[in-house]
Design a protein around this motif. Structure first.
Motif, PDB file in Angstrom:
ATOM      1  N   SER A  54       5.369  89.921  15.020  1.00 28.00           N
ATOM      2  CA  SER A  54       5.080  89.404  16.356  1.00 28.00           C
ATOM      3  C   SER A  54       5.494  87.939  16.410  1.00 28.00           C
ATOM      4  CB  SER A  54       3.608  89.579  16.711  1.00 28.00           C
ATOM      5  OG  SER A  54       2.801  88.905  15.787  1.00 28.00           O
ATOM      6  N   TYR A  55       5.624  87.414  17.617  1.00 27.04           N
ATOM      7  CA  TYR A  55       6.094  86.035  17.732  1.00 27.04           C
ATOM      8  C   TYR A  55       4.936  85.089  18.041  1.00 27.04           C
ATOM      9  CZ  TYR A  55       5.769  86.240  22.801  1.00 27.04           C
ATOM     10  OH  TYR A  55       5.305  86.337  24.084  1.00 27.04           O
ATOM     11  N   ILE A  73       3.141  84.558   6.217  1.00 30.83           N
ATOM     12  CA  ILE A  73       4.409  83.816   6.118  1.00 30.83           C
ATOM     13  C   ILE A  73       5.111  83.877   7.471  1.00 30.83           C
ATOM     14  CG2 ILE A  73       6.671  83.709   4.983  1.00 30.83           C
ATOM     15  CD1 ILE A  73       5.430  84.851   2.504  1.00 30.83           C
ATOM     16  N   LEU A  74       5.665  82.747   7.890  1.00 31.30           N
ATOM     17  CA  LEU A  74       6.381  82.679   9.179  1.00 31.30           C
ATOM     18  C   LEU A  74       7.756  82.051   8.983  1.00 31.30           C
ATOM     19  CD1 LEU A  74       3.166  81.486   9.681  1.00 31.30           C
ATOM     20  CD2 LEU A  74       3.873  82.098  11.979  1.00 31.30           C
ATOM     21  N   PHE A  90      10.696  78.016   6.647  1.00 34.39           N
ATOM     22  CA  PHE A  90       9.677  79.030   6.394  1.00 34.39           C
ATOM     23  C   PHE A  90       8.334  78.307   6.276  1.00 34.39           C
ATOM     24  CE2 PHE A  90      13.453  81.034   4.294  1.00 34.39           C
ATOM     25  CZ  PHE A  90      13.522  82.169   5.079  1.00 34.39           C
ATOM     26  N   ALA A  91       7.241  79.036   6.485  1.00 35.92           N
ATOM     27  CA  ALA A  91       5.925  78.434   6.254  1.00 35.92           C
ATOM     28  C   ALA A  91       5.017  79.463   5.615  1.00 35.92           C
ATOM     29  CB  ALA A  91       5.324  77.946   7.563  1.00 35.92           C
ATOM     30  N   GLU A  92       4.206  79.019   4.674  1.00 33.92           N
ATOM     31  CA  GLU A  92       3.234  79.884   3.997  1.00 33.92           C
ATOM     32  C   GLU A  92       1.863  79.215   4.077  1.00 33.92           C
ATOM     33  OE1 GLU A  92       3.981  80.252  -0.233  1.00 33.92           O
ATOM     34  OE2 GLU A  92       4.898  78.269  -0.319  1.00 33.92           O
ATOM     35  N   ASP A 114       8.351  83.258  14.326  1.00 33.73           N
ATOM     36  CA  ASP A 114       7.894  84.651  14.187  1.00 33.73           C
ATOM     37  C   ASP A 114       7.074  84.831  12.910  1.00 33.73           C
ATOM     38  OD1 ASP A 114       9.466  85.232  16.341  1.00 33.73           O
ATOM     39  OD2 ASP A 114      10.750  86.690  15.308  1.00 33.73           O
ATOM     40  N   CYS A 115       6.195  85.819  12.914  1.00 31.15           N
ATOM     41  CA  CYS A 115       5.423  86.171  11.719  1.00 31.15           C
ATOM     42  C   CYS A 115       6.229  87.165  10.883  1.00 31.15           C
ATOM     43  CB  CYS A 115       4.111  86.822  12.122  1.00 31.15           C
ATOM     44  SG  CYS A 115       3.075  85.701  13.066  1.00 31.15           S
TER      45      CYS A 115
END
Lengths: 212, 212
Positions: A54-55, A73-74, A90-92, A114-115
């Motif tokens: 999903s966004y 994580i996105l 990226f992000a965690e 986004d996820c």
């Protein structure tokens, strides 16, 4: 592209409390806070749970918030005129993510977030962040230090894009995101590094050989 | 490469005072300061005059300061193993420049900063910047806002490197540094954009045609 709108805003104070341990730990790695101060700060955040794929943010969106990742994580990315995705970040858990230009300048978003997996996030509006930074000098300090770190990471990414070979960019990716090889699809890593999936596959084998 | 060490530290308080109008203007575009506060802040800066082609910062250097440009144009760049220069940033009056990673993390510099023209600079150490930010909440705010702006500019550069064609990168350069075409050698612009000098020459002609 799947643009499912499955955002679930968590309204219960207790649930936000359960999701805030990591955020508090991050604040306290830089500044000290009393329970009362942290509880007050937390009233300026909203908790969100989102499903995989999903966004969180779309180009064209207004009133962009900033998001602290509690779980999941996105990816943030730009879509060019030909429809190609270019991954920016990226992000965690323990990272922040947003369209920084839109957030800081209070303009329309130009990128997407986004996820990649199911996610839990704590979001804060620009207005609330500025209010907290005005009220607490130490929060102004915290957000300055985080902004400096983001700035340095961006400069490193620019240098890696300018100076490094594909193999060196892959090593840099492994340094920056040490746990990601097992967690996210390989095509996303290939896109971030700027190589084909076949090239990434060869580089992955070389790293395995080097570390055995 | 010319690495002439022609730094001249300006010690007279009056001369620093004459060089500080632009810095004060920048502070006051974000926060308000009394004369007394600004005079106190200024005691934490040193003034430097450097000749064209001299260096301000070298890879390997410790105790890296941050520099406010009062006059002149500078470039920060990385030199790769083959000796090739990769330009990270240009700076003109009213801009700040340094090796941000080395400055914020108090580590050894990995990039170079050179004067493209004769320069006047105001430098501040990490220790003094942190001291001022601790003492004045409004300076903490000022430096956070500047850091946010630097972060956003870096993210824009990454996006421009990922998504843009050479012509679009040139247009982006003209937007970011509108006065530079007349001020700095063309080979530096070509290096920043990542094109050959011949390609830059063709793009320059196209821009001239478009604007006539």
């Amino acid at each position: 592209m799947l643009r499912a709108s499955t955002t679930q805003t968590v309204k219960s104070g207790n649930k936000i409390g359960q999701m805030s341990l990591l955020l508090r730990k991050q604040f306290e790695s830089i500044i000290s806070l009393t329970d009362q101060e942290f509880d007050y700060i937390l009233t300026h955040f909203s908790a969100k749970k989102l499903k995989k794929n999903s966004y969180l943010l779309e180009a064209g969106q207004h009133n962009v918030s900033k998001f602290f990742v509690n779980k999941g994580i996105l990816k943030s990315y730009y879509i060019d005129k030909s429809g190609k995705e270019h991954i920016l970040q990226f992000a965690e858990p323990d990272w922040w993510i947003t369209d920084y230009k839109a957030f800081f300048n209070e303009t329309e978003a130009t990128i997407y977030v986004d996820c990649i997996t199911d996610c839990e996030l704590l979001s804060i509006t620009k207005e609330n962040l500025e209010k907290l930074a005005r009220k607490f000098h130490k929060l102004e300090h915290f957000f300055r230090i985080k902004s400096n770190a983001g700035y340095v990471a961006s400069q490193e990414r620019i240098l890696s894009m300018l100076k490094l070979t594909a193999t060196e960019r892959f090593d840099h990716f492994l340094d920056q995101y040490p746990n990601f090889m097992q967690k996210i699809p390989k095509y996303l890593i290939a896109s971030y590094i700027g190589v084909s999936r076949e090239m990434l596959s060869r580089m992955t084998k070389n790293v395995t050989n080097r570390t055995q």
